[in-house]
Design a protein around this motif. Sequence first.
Motif, PDB file in Angstrom:
ATOM      1  N   HIS A 110      37.119 -18.978   0.360  1.00 56.62           N
ATOM      2  CA  HIS A 110      36.245 -20.011  -0.204  1.00 56.62           C
ATOM      3  C   HIS A 110      36.848 -20.587  -1.486  1.00 56.62           C
ATOM      4  O   HIS A 110      37.288 -19.842  -2.363  1.00 56.62           O
ATOM      5  N   PRO A 111      36.864 -21.924  -1.619  1.00 54.52           N
ATOM      6  CA  PRO A 111      37.495 -22.553  -2.789  1.00 54.52           C
ATOM      7  C   PRO A 111      36.781 -22.273  -4.113  1.00 54.52           C
ATOM      8  O   PRO A 111      37.393 -22.431  -5.170  1.00 54.52           O
ATOM      9  N   ASN A 112      35.517 -21.879  -4.091  1.00 55.28           N
ATOM     10  CA  ASN A 112      34.781 -21.603  -5.330  1.00 55.28           C
ATOM     11  C   ASN A 112      34.809 -20.129  -5.734  1.00 55.28           C
ATOM     12  O   ASN A 112      34.057 -19.715  -6.614  1.00 55.28           O
TER      13      ASN A 112
ATOM     14  N   ASN B 162      37.276 -16.991  -7.037  1.00 56.96           N
ATOM     15  CA  ASN B 162      38.578 -16.661  -7.627  1.00 56.96           C
ATOM     16  C   ASN B 162      39.246 -15.497  -6.911  1.00 56.96           C
ATOM     17  O   ASN B 162      40.434 -15.544  -6.602  1.00 56.96           O
TER      18      ASN B 162
ATOM     19  N   ILE C 223      33.007 -15.488  -8.853  1.00 58.45           N
ATOM     20  CA  ILE C 223      32.709 -16.888  -8.617  1.00 58.45           C
ATOM     21  C   ILE C 223      33.300 -17.731  -9.743  1.00 58.45           C
ATOM     22  O   ILE C 223      33.315 -17.310 -10.903  1.00 58.45           O
ATOM     23  N   LYS C 224      33.817 -18.880  -9.430  1.00 62.28           N
ATOM     24  CA  LYS C 224      34.363 -19.773 -10.454  1.00 62.28           C
ATOM     25  C   LYS C 224      33.219 -20.342 -11.303  1.00 62.28           C
ATOM     26  O   LYS C 224      32.164 -20.686 -10.769  1.00 62.28           O
ATOM     27  N   GLY C 225      33.458 -20.413 -12.602  1.00 72.13           N
ATOM     28  CA  GLY C 225      32.427 -20.980 -13.471  1.00 72.13           C
ATOM     29  C   GLY C 225      31.744 -19.976 -14.368  1.00 72.13           C
ATOM     30  O   GLY C 225      30.905 -20.347 -15.198  1.00 72.13           O
TER      31      GLY C 225
ATOM     32  N   ALA D 205      27.591 -20.034 -13.666  1.00 71.30           N
ATOM     33  CA  ALA D 205      27.798 -20.209 -12.224  1.00 71.30           C
ATOM     34  C   ALA D 205      27.207 -19.036 -11.455  1.00 71.30           C
ATOM     35  O   ALA D 205      26.633 -19.208 -10.376  1.00 71.30           O
TER      36      ALA D 205
ATOM     37  N   GLU E 151      27.436 -19.340   1.764  1.00 68.46           N
ATOM     38  CA  GLU E 151      28.186 -20.592   1.712  1.00 68.46           C
ATOM     39  C   GLU E 151      27.391 -21.710   1.041  1.00 68.46           C
ATOM     40  O   GLU E 151      27.886 -22.426   0.182  1.00 68.46           O
TER      41      GLU E 151
ATOM     42  N   LEU F 198      27.185 -21.100  -2.662  1.00 63.46           N
ATOM     43  CA  LEU F 198      28.453 -21.307  -3.350  1.00 63.46           C
ATOM     44  C   LEU F 198      28.819 -22.775  -3.484  1.00 63.46           C
ATOM     45  O   LEU F 198      29.639 -23.132  -4.333  1.00 63.46           O
ATOM     46  N   SER F 199      28.223 -23.602  -2.675  1.00 63.71           N
ATOM     47  CA  SER F 199      28.594 -25.040  -2.671  1.00 63.71           C
ATOM     48  C   SER F 199      28.024 -25.738  -3.891  1.00 63.71           C
ATOM     49  O   SER F 199      27.143 -26.574  -3.774  1.00 63.71           O
TER      50      SER F 199
END
Length: 390
Positions: free
Chosen positions: A278-280, A282, A313-315, A319, A386, A389-390
Amino acid sequence: MNEQEFGFETNAIRNQLERTQYLEHSVPLFLTSSFVFEDAEDMRASFAEEKDRNIYSRYSNPNTNEFIDKICQMEGAESGFAFASGMAAVYSTLAALLNSGDHIVSAGSVFGATHSLFVNYFPKWGIETTYFDINKPETIESCIQPNTKILFAESPTNPAIDIIDLELLGAIAKKHNLILIIDNCFATPYLQQPLKWGAHLVIHSATKLMDGQGRVLGGITVGEAELIQKIYLFSRLTGPSLSPFNAWVLSKSLETLAIRLDRHCENAMKVAEFLEQHPNVNKVKYPFLKSHPQYAIAQKQMKLGGNIVAFEIKGGLEAGRAFLDKIKLCSLSPNLGDTRTIVTHPASTTHSKLSVEERLAVSITDGLVRVSVGLETVNDVIADLEQALS
């Protein structure tokens, strides 16, 4: 055939008490505070412990005995004692074995309540703890002092899912004549048996995967009979024992432990693989992912990877909190090991009282999320993660 020739699942189901005169198929509840004696001599001999029989349910009951016997068989232990909760097991085990002036060497990453015992309460009684970095096992021996008595660790760790080499800990404990205690809650005896690697005692919070359905609290310590006797005598006096009803529930739950863990682990692996792409996200920590830094150790000492997945999770902090707010299907709860998938954000909840530096020292970043993967249709769990996370 004797029970040593049976498989894990058979022993979990067929290792039960002798039937009463009613010849019941399922083990009955023994909801009684005490037991009666045939005569004065029977009573004297029982209290003198010349007879192995039930006297008072604070320290002995057919239901708790059955639960203990099952876990001992699963872990390959000589003896055990069952407690009202996992933390009752941790506290009572340590309190029974330690004296003022003793020293503990512990993995830095331990359950928050265990950490509080080590830093807030045991020092009041003259018992100090030194933490070692689980990612630097070569430093463990430098933490050992002349008064060190116990080497303590969890594996996998909570909540960052690091893996500690149990064989290494066993060798260090033997070399320095230490009591090695392993909290095996995340793995259960189905996935890992620390006694085989040199541990002297194994502790479980039975509240988690052993129950598996979020119904009752329970804890247990099993291991060498000489050490368990000390724990038994302390607990017999202080009264932290498991209730017969909860013991009965937990003992029945053990009958499905293996089949539940198989599905938990299968689902968790799929969730971990999804999160890793998943792109979000790390990074992802799951023992049986090849990207896990201790993957080889996990393969050596665990049957499967367990049901807990940790990811960053990114952020960061915000986040992580926003992710929880978007969850729809999964539960927000501090528990784990349930049939229901549970998500937590340690930095804003269970470990929020620690400083950023203290959290980072035990691999808890601001964006770390812990997922206890349940038994739902795994695609439904993934879809919920998903969309959050979006």
